[in-house]
Design a protein around this motif. Structure first.
Motif, PDB file in Angstrom:
ATOM      1  N   GLY A  15       0.856  -1.228   0.004  1.00  0.00           N
ATOM      2  CA  GLY A  15      -0.060   0.089  -0.100  1.00  0.00           C
ATOM      3  C   GLY A  15       0.797   1.143   0.136  1.00  0.00           C
ATOM      4  N   GLY A  16       2.136   1.251  -0.178  1.00  0.00           N
ATOM      5  CA  GLY A  16       2.962   2.535  -0.240  1.00  0.00           C
ATOM      6  C   GLY A  16       4.253   2.349  -1.035  1.00  0.00           C
ATOM      7  N   LEU A  17       4.588   3.477  -1.626  1.00  0.00           N
ATOM      8  CA  LEU A  17       5.923   3.445  -2.491  1.00  0.00           C
ATOM      9  C   LEU A  17       6.187   4.893  -2.565  1.00  0.00           C
ATOM     10  CD1 LEU A  17       5.582   2.899  -6.221  1.00  0.00           C
ATOM     11  CD2 LEU A  17       3.634   2.893  -4.747  1.00  0.00           C
ATOM     12  N   VAL A  18       7.407   5.186  -3.095  1.00  0.00           N
ATOM     13  CA  VAL A  18       7.777   6.369  -3.435  1.00  0.00           C
ATOM     14  C   VAL A  18       8.539   6.462  -4.880  1.00  0.00           C
ATOM     15  CG1 VAL A  18       9.531   8.251  -3.084  1.00  0.00           C
ATOM     16  CG2 VAL A  18       8.541   7.279  -0.986  1.00  0.00           C
ATOM     17  N   VAL A  88      -5.682  -6.484  -5.757  1.00  0.00           N
ATOM     18  CA  VAL A  88      -4.850  -5.164  -6.451  1.00  0.00           C
ATOM     19  C   VAL A  88      -4.219  -4.474  -5.554  1.00  0.00           C
ATOM     20  CG1 VAL A  88      -4.697  -3.265  -8.141  1.00  0.00           C
ATOM     21  CG2 VAL A  88      -6.269  -5.123  -8.459  1.00  0.00           C
ATOM     22  N   ASP A  89      -3.110  -4.296  -5.541  1.00  0.00           N
ATOM     23  CA  ASP A  89      -2.384  -3.301  -4.676  1.00  0.00           C
ATOM     24  C   ASP A  89      -2.531  -1.950  -5.317  1.00  0.00           C
ATOM     25  OD1 ASP A  89      -0.222  -1.633  -3.552  1.00  0.00           O
ATOM     26  OD2 ASP A  89       0.823  -3.379  -2.622  1.00  0.00           O
ATOM     27  N   TRP A  90      -3.448  -1.217  -4.912  1.00  0.00           N
ATOM     28  CA  TRP A  90      -3.781   0.017  -5.732  1.00  0.00           C
ATOM     29  C   TRP A  90      -2.869   1.224  -5.930  1.00  0.00           C
ATOM     30  CZ3 TRP A  90      -7.222  -0.453  -9.166  1.00  0.00           C
ATOM     31  CH2 TRP A  90      -8.476  -1.419  -8.930  1.00  0.00           C
ATOM     32  N   ALA A  91      -2.077   1.357  -4.815  1.00  0.00           N
ATOM     33  CA  ALA A  91      -0.961   2.321  -4.891  1.00  0.00           C
ATOM     34  C   ALA A  91       0.018   2.265  -5.778  1.00  0.00           C
ATOM     35  CB  ALA A  91      -0.355   2.603  -3.424  1.00  0.00           C
ATOM     36  N   HIS A  92       0.462   0.523  -5.897  1.00  0.00           N
ATOM     37  CA  HIS A  92       1.264   0.353  -6.978  1.00  0.00           C
ATOM     38  C   HIS A  92       0.773   0.515  -8.582  1.00  0.00           C
ATOM     39  CE1 HIS A  92       4.804  -1.348  -4.518  1.00  0.00           C
ATOM     40  NE2 HIS A  92       3.941  -1.049  -3.692  1.00  0.00           N
ATOM     41  N   GLN A  93      -0.667  -0.178  -8.513  1.00  0.00           N
ATOM     42  CA  GLN A  93      -1.151   0.184  -9.758  1.00  0.00           C
ATOM     43  C   GLN A  93      -1.509   1.505 -10.164  1.00  0.00           C
ATOM     44  OE1 GLN A  93      -2.604  -2.336 -12.235  1.00  0.00           O
ATOM     45  NE2 GLN A  93      -2.134  -0.479 -12.938  1.00  0.00           N
ATOM     46  N   TYR A  94      -1.827   2.601  -9.459  1.00  0.00           N
ATOM     47  CA  TYR A  94      -2.135   3.892  -9.579  1.00  0.00           C
ATOM     48  C   TYR A  94      -0.699   4.400 -10.049  1.00  0.00           C
ATOM     49  CZ  TYR A  94      -6.641   4.020  -7.942  1.00  0.00           C
ATOM     50  OH  TYR A  94      -8.070   3.578  -7.524  1.00  0.00           O
ATOM     51  N   ALA A  95       0.335   4.021  -9.410  1.00  0.00           N
ATOM     52  CA  ALA A  95       1.587   4.412  -9.938  1.00  0.00           C
ATOM     53  C   ALA A  95       2.098   4.196 -11.265  1.00  0.00           C
ATOM     54  CB  ALA A  95       2.762   3.946  -8.765  1.00  0.00           C
ATOM     55  N   ARG A  96       1.927   2.920 -11.675  1.00  0.00           N
ATOM     56  CA  ARG A  96       2.246   2.357 -13.135  1.00  0.00           C
ATOM     57  C   ARG A  96       1.249   3.413 -14.012  1.00  0.00           C
ATOM     58  NH1 ARG A  96       2.569  -2.483 -10.329  1.00  0.00           N
ATOM     59  NH2 ARG A  96       0.583  -3.141 -10.551  1.00  0.00           N
ATOM     60  N   TRP A  97      -0.003   3.806 -13.760  1.00  0.00           N
ATOM     61  CA  TRP A  97      -0.851   4.373 -14.605  1.00  0.00           C
ATOM     62  C   TRP A  97      -0.366   5.840 -14.679  1.00  0.00           C
ATOM     63  CZ3 TRP A  97      -5.960   1.707 -12.387  1.00  0.00           C
ATOM     64  CH2 TRP A  97      -6.084   0.741 -13.192  1.00  0.00           C
ATOM     65  N   LEU A  98       0.050   6.393 -13.568  1.00  0.00           N
ATOM     66  CA  LEU A  98       0.363   7.573 -13.487  1.00  0.00           C
ATOM     67  C   LEU A  98       1.914   7.821 -14.308  1.00  0.00           C
ATOM     68  CD1 LEU A  98      -0.052   8.684  -9.877  1.00  0.00           C
ATOM     69  CD2 LEU A  98      -1.268   9.788 -11.949  1.00  0.00           C
ATOM     70  N   GLU A  99       2.633   6.853 -14.304  1.00  0.00           N
ATOM     71  CA  GLU A  99       3.810   6.784 -14.895  1.00  0.00           C
ATOM     72  C   GLU A  99       3.571   6.960 -16.529  1.00  0.00           C
ATOM     73  OE1 GLU A  99       7.433   4.355 -13.725  1.00  0.00           O
ATOM     74  OE2 GLU A  99       5.438   3.334 -12.801  1.00  0.00           O
ATOM     75  N   ARG A 110      10.508  13.317  -5.733  1.00  0.00           N
ATOM     76  CA  ARG A 110      10.143  12.386  -5.216  1.00  0.00           C
ATOM     77  C   ARG A 110       8.418  12.478  -4.825  1.00  0.00           C
ATOM     78  NH1 ARG A 110      11.980  12.194  -0.274  1.00  0.00           N
ATOM     79  NH2 ARG A 110      12.208  10.197  -0.005  1.00  0.00           N
ATOM     80  N   TRP A 111       7.743  11.361  -5.214  1.00  0.00           N
ATOM     81  CA  TRP A 111       6.047  11.308  -5.233  1.00  0.00           C
ATOM     82  C   TRP A 111       5.890  10.193  -4.050  1.00  0.00           C
ATOM     83  CZ3 TRP A 111       3.047  15.608  -6.816  1.00  0.00           C
ATOM     84  CH2 TRP A 111       3.888  16.331  -7.610  1.00  0.00           C
ATOM     85  N   HIS A 112       5.182  10.409  -3.273  1.00  0.00           N
ATOM     86  CA  HIS A 112       4.661   9.251  -2.235  1.00  0.00           C
ATOM     87  C   HIS A 112       3.213   8.948  -2.812  1.00  0.00           C
ATOM     88  CE1 HIS A 112       3.472   7.946   2.047  1.00  0.00           C
ATOM     89  NE2 HIS A 112       4.026   7.066   1.417  1.00  0.00           N
ATOM     90  N   LEU A 113       2.922   7.649  -2.962  1.00  0.00           N
ATOM     91  CA  LEU A 113       1.585   7.264  -2.737  1.00  0.00           C
ATOM     92  C   LEU A 113       1.467   6.158  -1.966  1.00  0.00           C
ATOM     93  CD1 LEU A 113       2.660   7.300  -6.152  1.00  0.00           C
ATOM     94  CD2 LEU A 113       0.148   6.991  -6.650  1.00  0.00           C
ATOM     95  N   VAL A 211      -3.382   8.614  -1.683  1.00  0.00           N
ATOM     96  CA  VAL A 211      -3.041   9.743  -1.681  1.00  0.00           C
ATOM     97  C   VAL A 211      -1.511  10.073  -2.064  1.00  0.00           C
ATOM     98  CG1 VAL A 211      -2.427  11.785  -0.182  1.00  0.00           C
ATOM     99  CG2 VAL A 211      -4.267  10.444   0.406  1.00  0.00           C
ATOM    100  N   LEU A 212      -1.427  11.068  -3.319  1.00  0.00           N
ATOM    101  CA  LEU A 212      -0.221  11.377  -3.746  1.00  0.00           C
ATOM    102  C   LEU A 212       0.127  12.725  -3.283  1.00  0.00           C
ATOM    103  CD1 LEU A 212       1.663  11.275  -6.401  1.00  0.00           C
ATOM    104  CD2 LEU A 212      -0.020  12.696  -7.418  1.00  0.00           C
ATOM    105  N   THR A 213       1.463  12.512  -2.723  1.00  0.00           N
ATOM    106  CA  THR A 213       2.046  13.549  -1.994  1.00  0.00           C
ATOM    107  C   THR A 213       3.634  13.883  -2.428  1.00  0.00           C
ATOM    108  OG1 THR A 213       0.978  13.088  -0.066  1.00  0.00           O
ATOM    109  CG2 THR A 213       2.573  14.351   0.223  1.00  0.00           C
ATOM    110  N   ARG A 214       3.864  15.013  -2.847  1.00  0.00           N
ATOM    111  CA  ARG A 214       5.186  15.504  -3.281  1.00  0.00           C
ATOM    112  C   ARG A 214       6.240  15.345  -1.978  1.00  0.00           C
ATOM    113  NH1 ARG A 214       7.571  17.890  -7.483  1.00  0.00           N
ATOM    114  NH2 ARG A 214       9.720  18.662  -7.136  1.00  0.00           N
ATOM    115  N   LEU A 215       7.348  14.791  -1.838  1.00  0.00           N
ATOM    116  CA  LEU A 215       8.109  14.737  -0.995  1.00  0.00           C
ATOM    117  C   LEU A 215       9.212  15.685  -1.165  1.00  0.00           C
ATOM    118  CD1 LEU A 215       8.270  10.843  -0.513  1.00  0.00           C
ATOM    119  CD2 LEU A 215       6.749  12.581   1.042  1.00  0.00           C
ATOM    120  N   PRO A 216      10.088  15.877  -0.133  1.00  0.00           N
ATOM    121  CA  PRO A 216      11.340  17.046  -0.395  1.00  0.00           C
ATOM    122  C   PRO A 216      12.409  16.078  -1.086  1.00  0.00           C
ATOM    123  CG  PRO A 216      11.171  15.961   1.929  1.00  0.00           C
ATOM    124  CD  PRO A 216       9.796  15.749   1.264  1.00  0.00           C
ATOM    125  N   ASP A 217      13.267  16.743  -1.987  1.00  0.00           N
ATOM    126  CA  ASP A 217      14.480  16.385  -2.709  1.00  0.00           C
ATOM    127  C   ASP A 217      15.227  15.971  -1.763  1.00  0.00           C
ATOM    128  OD1 ASP A 217      12.885  17.097  -5.127  1.00  0.00           O
ATOM    129  OD2 ASP A 217      13.780  18.716  -5.315  1.00  0.00           O
TER     130      ASP A 217
END
Length: 293
Positions: A15-18, A88-99, A110-113, A211-217
């Motif tokens: 459920g989570g990745l950067v 489905v691991d939705w965070a990972h699936q959404y990451a692939r679609w966003l890519e 860096r973006w956190h989902l 939730v999509l969140t921008r992280l600090p560089d």
């Protein structure tokens, strides 16, 4: 803009990745443009204006008067019912679609989902902007707005698509709503899943979300880590408490340090070409289209 390929990822468990986005220097396809030191805001998706905002008030307390326009496009493809019923691991699936999408807020960084199923009281009720196309966000004072802003008109609970989603809510198979955390709004934008959100609320449930969140560089959080380390060294040198208190101090410092790379960062904005006069032209056109607002 070409889709990202082979984006480096940091896996954070189920459920989570950067995503470490590279090769997208910006402006992002879905981006905020500002004028007048942020008092005038435009949200564009590629070249289409989807939101206009203007701050009113002085000091720490502001209201953001906003107006949304039709035409926003989700960065995700339609999600079939059969897919929602599969594992489905939705965070990972959404990451692939966003890519692979050309309609996202992703730019270099860096973006956190992550999955989220709990929100503070009021986020999905009093602070959900149900009016369309106009809206008013009360920012900053009293802790800020802290609500959810749809980017298209919400469907009624008895709409056919919403009814189909309501069954998924009852079955526990509803695909999560995709939210984008925007710190300067102190709230979330719905990027995908407007009808799914309505369905969950109609069933008296909090919508499941990613939730999509921008992280600090990396260089930014490492600078902050160095400053914290120096402060910690000075404090430790003067510390006169018990050994138990010292252990608690070290544990607290370690927790803060470990969390630095994952603290939300400010969303990038770009200058609005033409400044305030250009914003006023857009606002007049919107008011001409919707004279009642």
């Amino acid at each position: 803009m070409a889709p990202m390929t082979g984006t480096p990822r940091e896996l954070l468990g189920p459920g989570g990745l950067v995503l470490d986005v590279r090769g997208r220097p910006g402006p992002a396809a879905l981006r905020f443009e500002t004028a007048e030191e942020g008092r005038r805001t435009v949200l564009r998706q590629r070249e289409r204006t989807v939101l206009l905002g203007g701050l009113t008030g002085q000091g720490c307390c502001h209201d953001l008067r906003l107006h949304r326009l039709d035409g926003y496009r989700s960065p995700l493809p339609p999600i079939a019912s059969s897919r929602m019923r599969s594992a489905v691991d939705w965070a990972h699936q959404y990451a692939r679609w966003l890519e692979g999408s050309d309609a996202t807020p992703l730019d270099d960084g860096r973006w956190h989902l992550a999955r989220r199923t709990w929100f503070e009281p009021g986020v999905w009720s009093a602070d959900l902007v149900r009016d369309w196309p106009a809206g008013l966000l009360e920012l900053y004072c009293g802790g800020g707005w802290h609500g959810v802003l749809p980017l298209r008109r919400l469907s009624p609970p008895d709409a056919a698509r919403v009814k189909a989603y309501r069954k998924h809510v009852r079955d526990g198979t509803l695909a999560p709503v995709l939210l984008w955390w925007v710190p300067f709004l102190d709230g979330w934008l719905i990027l995908d899943g407007h009808d799914r959100a309505v369905a969950a609320l109609a069933e008296d449930r909090t919508p499941p979300c990613v939730v999509l969140t921008r992280l600090p560089d990396e260089d930014a959080w490492r600078r902050e880590a160095e400053q914290l380390a120096e402060g910690h060294r000075r404090h430790s040198a003067r510390f006169t408490g018990t050994e138990r208190q010292r252990r608690a101090l070290e544990e607290g410092y370690g927790a803060v340090l470990a969390g630095l790379p994952y603290e939300p960062s400010a969303v990038r904005t770009w200058p609005l070409t033409g400044g305030t006069p250009a914003w006023e032209v857009l606002a007049r056109a919107a008011m001409f289209q919707f004279p009642g607002d």
